[in-house]
Design an enzyme around this catalytic site. Structure first.
Site, PDB file in Angstrom:
ATOM      1  N   ASP A  99      28.134 -12.605  40.780  1.00 17.22           N
ATOM      2  CA  ASP A  99      29.189 -13.314  41.505  1.00 17.22           C
ATOM      3  C   ASP A  99      30.534 -13.127  40.811  1.00 17.22           C
ATOM      4  OD1 ASP A  99      30.332 -14.835  43.471  1.00 17.22           O
ATOM      5  OD2 ASP A  99      29.386 -16.719  42.920  1.00 17.22           O
ATOM      6  N   CYS A 129      37.602 -16.389  44.852  1.00 19.24           N
ATOM      7  CA  CYS A 129      37.420 -16.423  46.295  1.00 19.24           C
ATOM      8  C   CYS A 129      38.533 -15.609  46.928  1.00 19.24           C
ATOM      9  CB  CYS A 129      37.471 -17.867  46.784  1.00 19.24           C
ATOM     10  SG  CYS A 129      37.515 -18.018  48.570  1.00 19.24           S
TER      11      CYS A 129
END
Lengths: 327, 327
Positions: free
Chosen positions: B32, B258
């Site tokens: 991630d 993000c």
């Protein structure tokens, strides 16, 4: 305009039975924040800060400290700030005082509340106030007597600094905090708060110390003061909220810090705390957009200083921004 | 050396009845984290990262993702990383897979666990996987069948991304999360986790969604994945802990992020989470000094990238450092 209340209307429709419906964020950036910075903020900026914090809905502000100006030149204009703050209807104006002499100036100033720090750590107490904790308790009794004699309605709050540990002493025994808490209440404090001055607390320590202290102090224990030095500031607020505490100190842009931990963040950031409360449906009366506009202004005044906080980078979630459009 | 257990021995002597005694931090920085960075970390560095994370006590690592290399060149060496990770005794090696094809590669690789993301947000699901959530559920059933046919012992975990809201769609209904949760369990997932992919969750949302999901999934709901985009990552972990969740994803140095919130922080930082757990007396098996040494090394490899986390600046509290000296 996005108030905490309107934001919560569009948040997820979970029932929220366990948390309080309202909370107060006391802005302490003008005191705990500015006293940690080397630069001195001009009085005109401070007045504007107080005015705009008030306009953004903040109803409790610690505007300064009655300590000798040679020790903290950053806060030398406290009396002038109190005088201005007192012109704003409904604003609770608080000042820090280190001793009876400061308390006399606070009474004279017309402030609504004076905050006396009492270090639960013996070593920190000696370093910070050159008194043992029990000598501070005696001073509190003298301050209470002076307040009562003066006829002033100023409230006496005692803030337990280093309640969760100390950079000088290390461990601080919860039993010692509780002993001093009882002593301080006996000496005539109107209310008390627990402070993690150096960022040693974790959420379980917070929950458990508040749970031990509440049976002793009851509603007179009504403030949590957390530094975000190790990233746990907001988690610690959440833990205290769960014990029923609804009033928290915070600094706009997370200013503050700790002389014993260079580079560490300071107090929890007012805007991050306001966001967390709004997201959880807890009303603070704060207008988020106005608070963020003030943050940008203060950041400009403090150019070159290290600021903190998270939300200013990411902005509000789309779910809360939607409320801003429709309300 | 300071283990979580030794640290807790010198912490405040509060009773801690409500929290679990142990927790697992799954390191997802290699997946991630790295997938969000433009630069590609050399395989040799990744191998060293896995080795040293293991040496620091981490026992679950998501080493990469079986997606086409043209989409994520950062993760093209996943099979090689799995092969190395499998040589480390007791390490649970997990990989992300987006579909059946990726699952087949995961089965072939010998990984212990494959993580399938399912977006509770319809809009995010279409944007991310070009499938509706219900089409992903069908794919999970096919993956389960393929796993069973293969005779592999690889576990199938479904991670509910955007479970707390979505930057594209905004609000995500808890009822929709719960419907999909039941569907995913029916389709054969071995375990599931709830993820705040974009940093919209607050502690009360976390507590309440986990409390709604646990009666449906029971012990199969065993992971929380929180981004610290708005500063609430650790508070959200604490809220999930209180519902009994003991396994959390985190990224060393808080990398991640993000694409819809430029400049926002990424996942909760592994080292901050390890500190919070150690402070609360929750054993993770992590050697803090080794983890911090690895953080410094990874920070060097990622020079120029924005890193996050708080503890690396302030260091451990003196109360925990004392343990390091005496143990």
């Amino acid at each position: 305009m996005l108030s905490a209340t309107s934001a919560s209307n569009t948040g997820p429709a979970f029932p929220r039975p366990s948390l309080p419906g309202q909370a107060c964020i006391r802005e302490v950036g003008l005191r705990d924040g500015l006293q940690s910075l080397a630069s001195v903020m001009p009085t005109a900026h401070k007045l504007q800060w107080i005015r705009e914090a008030y306009d953004a809905g903040q109803r409790e502000i610690e505007v300064g400290s009655f300590v000798p100006a040679r020790l903290l030149p950053q806060l030398a204009d406290t009396a002038e700030l109190v005088a201005f703050a007192k012109t704003l209807p409904g604003l609770v104006t608080s000042v820090l005082v280190p001793n009876l002499k400061g308390a006399e100036r606070a009474i004279e100033s017309g402030a609504d509340l004076m905050l006396l720090p009492l270090s639960a750590s013996h070593a920190h107490s000696l370093a910070n106030l050159r008194k043992t904790p029990d000598e501070v308790v005696e001073e509190i009794a003298r301050i209470r007597a002076a307040r009562d004699t003066s006829g002033s309605a100023i409230r006496i709050e005692v803030g337990f600094s280093t309640a969760f540990g100390c950079t000088l002493q290390g461990r601080v025994e919860p039993a010692e905090v509780l002993r001093l808490l009882q002593a301080v209440l006996d000496a005539g404090a109107d209310c008390v708060g627990l402070a993690d001055t150096v960022g040693y607390a974790d959420p379980e320590m917070v929950r458990q110390l508040f749970e031990l202290a509440l049976p002793i102090a009851g509603e007179r224990l009504n403030c949590g003061h957390f530094h975000d030095t190790r990233g746990l500031g907001l988690a610690n607020v959440y833990a205290a909220l769960q014990t029923g505490i609804t009033r928290f100190d915070a600094c706009l842009a997370g200013i503050g810090g700790c002389p014993h931990a260079p580079g560490a963040s300071g107090n929890v950031a007012s805007e991050d705390l306001a966001y967390m409360f709004a997201s959880m449906g807890i009303a603070t009366g704060i207008d988020f957009d106005k608070l963020m506009a003030l943050r940008a202004k203060v950041a400009g005044w403090l150019e070159g200083e290290t600021l903190h906080g998270t939300l200013w980078r990411a902005g509000l979630p789309r779910t809360m921004r939607a409320a801003a459009v429709t309300v």
